[in-house]
Design a protein around this motif. Structure first.
Motif, PDB file in Angstrom:
ATOM      1  N   ILE A  27     -12.177   4.810   1.846  1.00  0.00           N
ATOM      2  CA  ILE A  27     -12.115   3.351   1.675  1.00  0.00           C
ATOM      3  C   ILE A  27     -12.878   2.913   0.425  1.00  0.00           C
ATOM      4  N   ILE A  28     -12.171   2.189  -0.436  1.00  0.00           N
ATOM      5  CA  ILE A  28     -12.803   1.553  -1.602  1.00  0.00           C
ATOM      6  C   ILE A  28     -13.180   0.151  -1.138  1.00  0.00           C
TER       7      ILE A  28
ATOM      8  N   ILE B 232      -5.899   6.184   1.727  1.00  0.00           N
ATOM      9  CA  ILE B 232      -6.945   5.500   0.963  1.00  0.00           C
ATOM     10  C   ILE B 232      -6.696   3.995   1.050  1.00  0.00           C
ATOM     11  N   ILE B 233      -7.702   3.301   1.543  1.00  0.00           N
ATOM     12  CA  ILE B 233      -7.619   1.850   1.706  1.00  0.00           C
ATOM     13  C   ILE B 233      -8.473   1.215   0.612  1.00  0.00           C
ATOM     14  N   ARG B 234      -7.930   0.205  -0.074  1.00  0.00           N
ATOM     15  CA  ARG B 234      -8.772  -0.578  -0.973  1.00  0.00           C
ATOM     16  C   ARG B 234      -8.701  -2.028  -0.551  1.00  0.00           C
ATOM     17  N   THR B 235      -9.847  -2.617  -0.302  1.00  0.00           N
ATOM     18  CA  THR B 235      -9.886  -4.042   0.015  1.00  0.00           C
ATOM     19  C   THR B 235     -10.125  -4.824  -1.279  1.00  0.00           C
TER      20      THR B 235
ATOM     21  N   GLU C 283      -7.465  -5.784  -5.500  1.00  0.00           N
ATOM     22  CA  GLU C 283      -7.119  -5.042  -6.723  1.00  0.00           C
ATOM     23  C   GLU C 283      -6.304  -3.810  -6.349  1.00  0.00           C
ATOM     24  N   LYS C 284      -5.354  -3.477  -7.229  1.00  0.00           N
ATOM     25  CA  LYS C 284      -4.535  -2.278  -6.953  1.00  0.00           C
ATOM     26  C   LYS C 284      -4.864  -1.211  -7.985  1.00  0.00           C
ATOM     27  N   ARG C 285      -6.031  -0.660  -7.851  1.00  0.00           N
ATOM     28  CA  ARG C 285      -6.427   0.441  -8.740  1.00  0.00           C
ATOM     29  C   ARG C 285      -7.375   1.369  -8.006  1.00  0.00           C
ATOM     30  N   ILE C 286      -7.605   2.532  -8.631  1.00  0.00           N
ATOM     31  CA  ILE C 286      -8.384   3.557  -7.943  1.00  0.00           C
ATOM     32  C   ILE C 286      -9.852   3.599  -8.396  1.00  0.00           C
TER      33      ILE C 286
ATOM     34  N   GLU D 122      -1.780   8.530   0.859  1.00  0.00           N
ATOM     35  CA  GLU D 122      -1.061   7.269   0.975  1.00  0.00           C
ATOM     36  C   GLU D 122      -2.050   6.149   0.670  1.00  0.00           C
ATOM     37  N   PHE D 123      -1.594   5.138  -0.075  1.00  0.00           N
ATOM     38  CA  PHE D 123      -2.486   4.037  -0.441  1.00  0.00           C
ATOM     39  C   PHE D 123      -2.154   2.775   0.336  1.00  0.00           C
ATOM     40  N   PHE D 124      -3.199   2.080   0.730  1.00  0.00           N
ATOM     41  CA  PHE D 124      -3.021   0.804   1.418  1.00  0.00           C
ATOM     42  C   PHE D 124      -3.949  -0.206   0.750  1.00  0.00           C
ATOM     43  N   PHE D 125      -3.346  -1.259   0.202  1.00  0.00           N
ATOM     44  CA  PHE D 125      -4.150  -2.277  -0.481  1.00  0.00           C
ATOM     45  C   PHE D 125      -4.215  -3.533   0.376  1.00  0.00           C
ATOM     46  N   SER D 126      -5.428  -3.974   0.645  1.00  0.00           N
ATOM     47  CA  SER D 126      -5.612  -5.176   1.462  1.00  0.00           C
ATOM     48  C   SER D 126      -6.168  -6.297   0.588  1.00  0.00           C
ATOM     49  N   LYS D 127      -5.642  -7.495   0.806  1.00  0.00           N
ATOM     50  CA  LYS D 127      -6.157  -8.653   0.055  1.00  0.00           C
ATOM     51  C   LYS D 127      -7.497  -9.115   0.609  1.00  0.00           C
TER      52      LYS D 127
END
Ligand code: IPE
Ligand code: IPE
Ligand code: MG
Length: 251
Positions: A20-21, A189-192, A195-198, A210-215
């Motif tokens: 998790i980012i 990998i979840i990023r809250t 932003e859609k970057r690593i 697999e990537f999951f981007f949350s606002k």
């Protein structure tokens, strides 16, 4: 308050490793007219929530991106506040981490971390070494490019001593020399924070994640949101470069 609906997930097909980012603490504080450091404090409550939920679910590895190698460049007071929060987190959660049988490891350049926090963290790592229910990896003072350079230096040194033939360098050897050597590659990998970057997180290891981007900003990320990310993960079709038919045959 009405109970929020928790998305249905299949307990048999959990991601083995979630990364998790945890982004958005500063913006969370700003929207509330607070100092950025208050956002980090609220973020540490979300950490507690998510660690507990993953442990309860039976996720066996969880990596949290808590502080990047580049985050050292932030204003001194913010860096200091983050280090203090880490120290607080370790002190407050120590007992529960032991009770819940969680193994804690650290990914990154620990020597850059202030000595008191570093010692505390090293003690926690040592105390939890044989715990088995879940591995919690704290990516702290971590950068994926820095990690790869660390491996290149290590293997080059071995080569220069005549102890490693370059032809022996394969994916397994590289993986075994990363900070994550004791972890499987992340499945999800979840990023809250929107932003859609690593941002220099697990570059090598995430080759087939697999990537999951949350606002949602990290302090607002709930257990329901975590379940939502896992439910979405379970709908994805992972092919690892093969065709659907080939993948179906293996399953
Ligand atoms: C994530 O939140 C925490 C760290 C990077 C340490 P940020 O502090 O990056 O919050 P935003 O992205 O500025 O909102
Ligand atoms: C990534 O967030 C690092 C952590 C969450 C610890 P950043 O806020 O540092 O990333 P950028 O600057 O938006 O890429
Ligand atoms: Mg950020």
């Amino acid at each position: 308050m009405p109970k929020r609906r928790r998305p249905k997930i299949d307990g048999e097909r959990l991601p083995n490793h979630i990364g998790i980012i945890m982004d958005g603490n500063g913006r969370w504080a700003k929207t509330k007219g607070m100092a950025r450091t208050e956002g980090h404090r609220a973020g540490s409550l979300a950490v507690r929530r998510v660690v507990r939920a993953c442990r309860r679910l039976g996720v066996s590895h969880l990596t949290l991106f808590a502080f990047s190698a580049q985050n050292w460049g932030r204003p001194e007071y913010e860096v200091q506040a983050l280090m203090n929060l880490l120290a607080e987190f370790i002190a407050n959660e120590w007992q529960e981490i032991m009770d819940k049988d969680i193994r804690v490891i650290q990914l990154g350049e620990l020597r850059r971390v202030p000595v008191d926090v570093r010692k505390q963290l090293q003690e926690l790592i040592k105390a939890t070494r044989t715990n088995r229910s879940m591995t919690l990896a704290l990516a702290l003072s971590y950068g994926a490019r820095e990690e790869i350079i660390h491996v290149i230096r290590k293997l080059t040194r071995r080569g220069m001593k005549g102890k490693l033939n370059p032809l022996e360098i394969d994916q397994e050897l590289v993986s075994d020399n990363l900070y994550t050597s004791s972890l499987p590659d992340p499945d999800l990998i979840i990023r809250t924070g929107g932003e859609k970057r690593i941002s220099n997180f697990l570059l090598w290891q995430s080759a087939y994640a697999e990537f999951f981007f949350s606002k949602k900003l990290w302090p607002d990320f709930s257990v329901e949101d975590l379940y939502g990310a896992i439910a979405e993960f379970q709908k994805r079709n992972r092919r690892f470069g093969l065709t659907d038919e080939q993948v179906d045959q293996v399953q």
